[in-house]
Design an enzyme around this catalytic site. Structure first.
Site, PDB file in Angstrom:
ATOM      1  N   ARG A  99     -17.675  36.881  55.365  1.00 48.48           N
ATOM      2  CA  ARG A  99     -17.433  36.736  53.941  1.00 48.48           C
ATOM      3  C   ARG A  99     -16.067  37.323  53.554  1.00 48.48           C
ATOM      4  O   ARG A  99     -15.376  36.807  52.675  1.00 48.48           O
ATOM      5  CB  ARG A  99     -18.541  37.447  53.167  1.00 48.48           C
ATOM      6  CG  ARG A  99     -18.290  37.344  51.697  1.00 48.48           C
ATOM      7  CD  ARG A  99     -19.350  37.882  50.816  1.00 48.48           C
ATOM      8  NE  ARG A  99     -18.765  38.213  49.534  1.00 48.48           N
ATOM      9  CZ  ARG A  99     -18.534  37.360  48.560  1.00 48.48           C
ATOM     10  NH1 ARG A  99     -18.874  36.101  48.701  1.00 48.48           N
ATOM     11  NH2 ARG A  99     -17.966  37.726  47.433  1.00 48.48           N
ATOM     12  N   ASP A 123     -22.888  38.160  55.633  1.00 46.73           N
ATOM     13  CA  ASP A 123     -24.241  38.635  55.334  1.00 46.73           C
ATOM     14  C   ASP A 123     -24.915  37.718  54.338  1.00 46.73           C
ATOM     15  O   ASP A 123     -24.308  37.284  53.367  1.00 46.73           O
ATOM     16  CB  ASP A 123     -24.186  40.045  54.737  1.00 46.73           C
ATOM     17  CG  ASP A 123     -23.971  41.077  55.822  1.00 46.73           C
ATOM     18  OD1 ASP A 123     -24.549  40.909  56.899  1.00 46.73           O
ATOM     19  OD2 ASP A 123     -23.225  42.029  55.568  1.00 46.73           O
ATOM     20  N   ASP A 311     -24.450  49.614  50.566  1.00 46.68           N
ATOM     21  CA  ASP A 311     -24.514  49.524  52.024  1.00 46.68           C
ATOM     22  C   ASP A 311     -25.321  50.664  52.646  1.00 46.68           C
ATOM     23  O   ASP A 311     -25.750  50.566  53.789  1.00 46.68           O
ATOM     24  CB  ASP A 311     -23.095  49.521  52.613  1.00 46.68           C
ATOM     25  CG  ASP A 311     -22.338  48.250  52.269  1.00 46.68           C
ATOM     26  OD1 ASP A 311     -22.947  47.328  51.697  1.00 46.68           O
ATOM     27  OD2 ASP A 311     -21.129  48.172  52.565  1.00 46.68           O
TER      28      ASP A 311
HETATM   29  C1  UD1 Z   1     -17.723  44.642  49.514  1.00 50.88           C
HETATM   30  C2  UD1 Z   1     -18.130  45.109  50.896  1.00 50.88           C
HETATM   31  C3  UD1 Z   1     -19.644  45.193  51.009  1.00 50.88           C
HETATM   32  C4  UD1 Z   1     -20.209  46.060  49.887  1.00 50.88           C
HETATM   33  C5  UD1 Z   1     -19.689  45.568  48.532  1.00 50.88           C
HETATM   34  C6  UD1 Z   1     -20.119  46.469  47.382  1.00 50.88           C
HETATM   35  C7  UD1 Z   1     -16.374  44.207  52.291  1.00 50.88           C
HETATM   36  C8  UD1 Z   1     -16.026  43.310  53.417  1.00 50.88           C
HETATM   37  N1  UD1 Z   1     -17.649  44.175  51.873  1.00 50.88           N
HETATM   38  O1  UD1 Z   1     -18.242  43.326  49.363  1.00 50.88           O
HETATM   39  O2  UD1 Z   1     -19.959  45.769  52.281  1.00 50.88           O
HETATM   40  O3  UD1 Z   1     -21.614  45.973  49.929  1.00 50.88           O
HETATM   41  O4  UD1 Z   1     -18.262  45.528  48.533  1.00 50.88           O
HETATM   42  O5  UD1 Z   1     -19.695  47.763  47.598  1.00 50.88           O
HETATM   43  O6  UD1 Z   1     -15.556  44.959  51.816  1.00 50.88           O
HETATM   44  N2  UD1 Z   1     -19.597  39.165  42.508  1.00 50.88           N
HETATM   45  C9  UD1 Z   1     -19.569  38.079  41.665  1.00 50.88           C
HETATM   46  N3  UD1 Z   1     -18.419  37.337  41.595  1.00 50.88           N
HETATM   47  C10 UD1 Z   1     -17.311  37.652  42.312  1.00 50.88           C
HETATM   48  C11 UD1 Z   1     -17.339  38.781  43.164  1.00 50.88           C
HETATM   49  C12 UD1 Z   1     -18.504  39.526  43.239  1.00 50.88           C
HETATM   50  O7  UD1 Z   1     -20.550  37.780  40.998  1.00 50.88           O
HETATM   51  O8  UD1 Z   1     -16.290  36.951  42.188  1.00 50.88           O
HETATM   52  C13 UD1 Z   1     -20.835  39.985  42.580  1.00 50.88           C
HETATM   53  C14 UD1 Z   1     -21.436  39.964  43.977  1.00 50.88           C
HETATM   54  O9  UD1 Z   1     -22.271  38.855  44.179  1.00 50.88           O
HETATM   55  C15 UD1 Z   1     -22.190  41.268  43.969  1.00 50.88           C
HETATM   56  C16 UD1 Z   1     -21.293  42.193  43.148  1.00 50.88           C
HETATM   57  O10 UD1 Z   1     -20.483  41.338  42.354  1.00 50.88           O
HETATM   58  O11 UD1 Z   1     -23.420  41.115  43.303  1.00 50.88           O
HETATM   59  C17 UD1 Z   1     -20.424  43.126  43.962  1.00 50.88           C
HETATM   60  O12 UD1 Z   1     -19.619  42.367  44.840  1.00 50.88           O
HETATM   61  P1  UD1 Z   1     -18.227  42.910  45.415  1.00 50.88           P
HETATM   62  O13 UD1 Z   1     -17.942  44.279  44.902  1.00 50.88           O
HETATM   63  O14 UD1 Z   1     -17.200  41.849  45.178  1.00 50.88           O
HETATM   64  O15 UD1 Z   1     -18.541  43.017  46.967  1.00 50.88           O
HETATM   65  P2  UD1 Z   1     -17.748  42.385  48.158  1.00 50.88           P
HETATM   66  O16 UD1 Z   1     -16.274  42.590  47.968  1.00 50.88           O
HETATM   67  O17 UD1 Z   1     -18.254  41.030  48.449  1.00 50.88           O
END
Ligand code: UD1
Length: 428
Positions: A99, A123, A311
């Site tokens: 991802r 994931d 996490d």
């Molecule tokens: C990163 C981490 C992951 C961790 C997460 C939260 C990496 C590779 N992964 O994931 O291990 O669990 O931060 O600490 O760094 N969301 C939206 N729209 C978006 C972006 C996010 O709705 O455009 C939502 C996601 O579905 C989720 C939440 O926001 O429910 C948090 O996501 P985000 O902080 O972006 O996590 P990641 O960067 O994907």
């Protein structure tokens, strides 16, 4: 970076005595992956130290190689050579495993003006959209088209602006921050994510000549520059790997040192662990931890940093399964992140989930059986549960654990845990 096919390997866990000794905590997966993507920003040779030898790093290396970046590894140092001309396309066969491959979008837009990225896998918990990445990048001039499972992005002129994130998304903050380094004028990201990995990325970008300030707070300012240069960097310690060893300590007892770990990056986790009976403190070499009493139940709720990391939640759920009392665990980030609970229940845990909540009534002991690692952290949580279980716990789908942990079994064994990896003959 050739890797054995470990898809059929398994980990066998038996209960053991108290853990003892010290273990080296590696560089943070979630930082290393973004630092690698940032190397797309400009031609040159980059050196990144303290990069864990894990499958997600290998997958990101493949994503960058297909664009033309050459990458070599010397132990835990990566050397990336980003040529003047690259192909800004990340096909599905390379993004499906990761991802975090969306992190290439910002750097590609800034350096090439266009990018085609297949929507990734990684994931599998709940829907993980990229709408906030898109809205933020649109605010500074990018355009997006989605079709046939991929996103096509382009920009004529990146122009800094005010970006207010709906939620402090880690990935969106990073993508916008990277793209804004080469924008005209300044970009202010409000409600930015504050994770230590974001500050680490900002430090790397600044080494490259970018002007990023405020990373680690909820307002990040990026003054656009016209030119960036290659740089060297050492990855920040992996706070989630450190948390994993603290969880094993909680169920096995003992006294350990987490070399290189940063206590400040785990403040709320350590406070919760203290309530549960695990003592921790900052140590000259990292973090010291001791557990000499039965675990106590606590309520926990995941939140963006500095809150309790999502996490860490499966690790805590495994610990709380054998704690004294009733705990309520609330997931606020990823809607379907309780999938591993069924396997814990099969091991004798008393856990009921409803929506975002899990109610855990601690039992004295779990009992070992065969379980699966459904993702990186829940896979590690199965190992934690196995250490709290009578008999043998066999963890299948170990390739998920390999995505995020460098030699988890070897490190745990060095602390005295009875954990071994059984290689699948067919993969040798
Ligand atoms: C990163 C981490 C992951 C961790 C997460 C939260 C990496 C590779 N992964 O994931 O291990 O669990 O931060 O600490 O760094 N969301 C939206 N729209 C978006 C972006 C996010 O709705 O455009 C939502 C996601 O579905 C989720 C939440 O926001 O429910 C948090 O996501 P985000 O902080 O972006 O996590 P990641 O960067 O994907």
């Amino acid at each position: 970076m050739a890797v054995l096919d470990a898809s059929q390997d398994r980990i066998e866990v038996r209960p053991s005595g108290p853990l003892e000794g010290s273990v080296i905590i590696g560089g943070a997966k979630n930082s290393a992956l973004k630092l690698m993507a940032a190397c797309l920003l400009v031609e040159g040779t980059f050196v990144i130290r303290n990069v864990p030898q894990i499958q997600d790093v290998a997958a990101m290396a493949d994503v960058l190689r297909v664009m033309g970046v050459s990458i070599t590894r010397d132990a835990n140092t990566l050397i990336l050579q980003r040529p003047a001309v690259i192909e800004p396309v990340a096909p599905y066969e390379f993004t499906e495993k990761l991802r975090a491959s969306t992190a290439v979008l910002g750097p590609l837009l800034a350096s090439m003006g266009h990018a085609t990225v297949a929507l990734p896998g990684g994931d599998n918990f709940g829907v993980r959209p990229i709408d906030m990445h898109v809205a933020g990048l649109e605010a500074i001039g990018c355009r997006f088209e989605f079709s046939a499972g991929q996103v096509q992005a382009s920009v004529d002129n990146l122009v800094g602006d005010h970006v207010l994130l709906e939620f402090p998304s880690v990935g969106a903050t990073e993508n916008i921050m990277m793209a804004a380094t080469l924008a005209k004028g300044s970009t202010v990201i409000d409600n930015a994510a504050r994770e230590p990995e974001i500050a680490d990325l900002a430090g790397f970008l600044n080494q490259m000549g970018a002007q990023v300030s405020g990373a680690g707070t909820s307002t990040i300012t990026v003054e656009g520059t016209q030119e960036l240069y290659s740089a060297e960097h050492t990855v920040v310690a992996d706070r989630i790997e450190a948390a994993t060893f603290l969880a094993t300590l909680g169920v096995a007892g003992g006294e350990i040192i987490l070399e290189g770990a940063n206590h400040d990056h785990m403040a709320i986790l350590c406070r919760k662990l203290e309530e549960m009976g695990v003592r921790t403190s900052s140590d000259p070499s990292g973090v010291w931890a001791m557990c000499q009493e039965p675990l106590r139940a606590v309520d926990v709720s995941t939140l963006p940093y500095p809150g309790l990391p999502t996490d860490c939640k499966p690790l805590l759920v495994a610990m709380l399964s054998v704690a004294d009392g009733v705990s309520i665990v609330t997931e606020n980030l990823f809607s379907e992140r309780f999938r591993y609970v069924d396997d814990l229940v099969r091991m004798g845990a008393d856990i009921r989930t409803e929506g975002h909540h899990a109610v855990i009534r601690g039992v004295d002991k779990l009992s070992g059986t065969t379980v699966r690692a459904p993702d990186i952290r829940a896979g590690a949580a199965m190992v934690v549960a196995g250490m709290a279980a009578e008999g043998v716990t066999t963890v299948l789908d170990v390739h998920h654990i390999d995505r995020g942990y460098e030699d988890l079994v070897g490190k745990l064994s060095s602390l005295g845990a009875d954990v071994r990896r059984i290689r699948d003959d067919r993969s040798v």
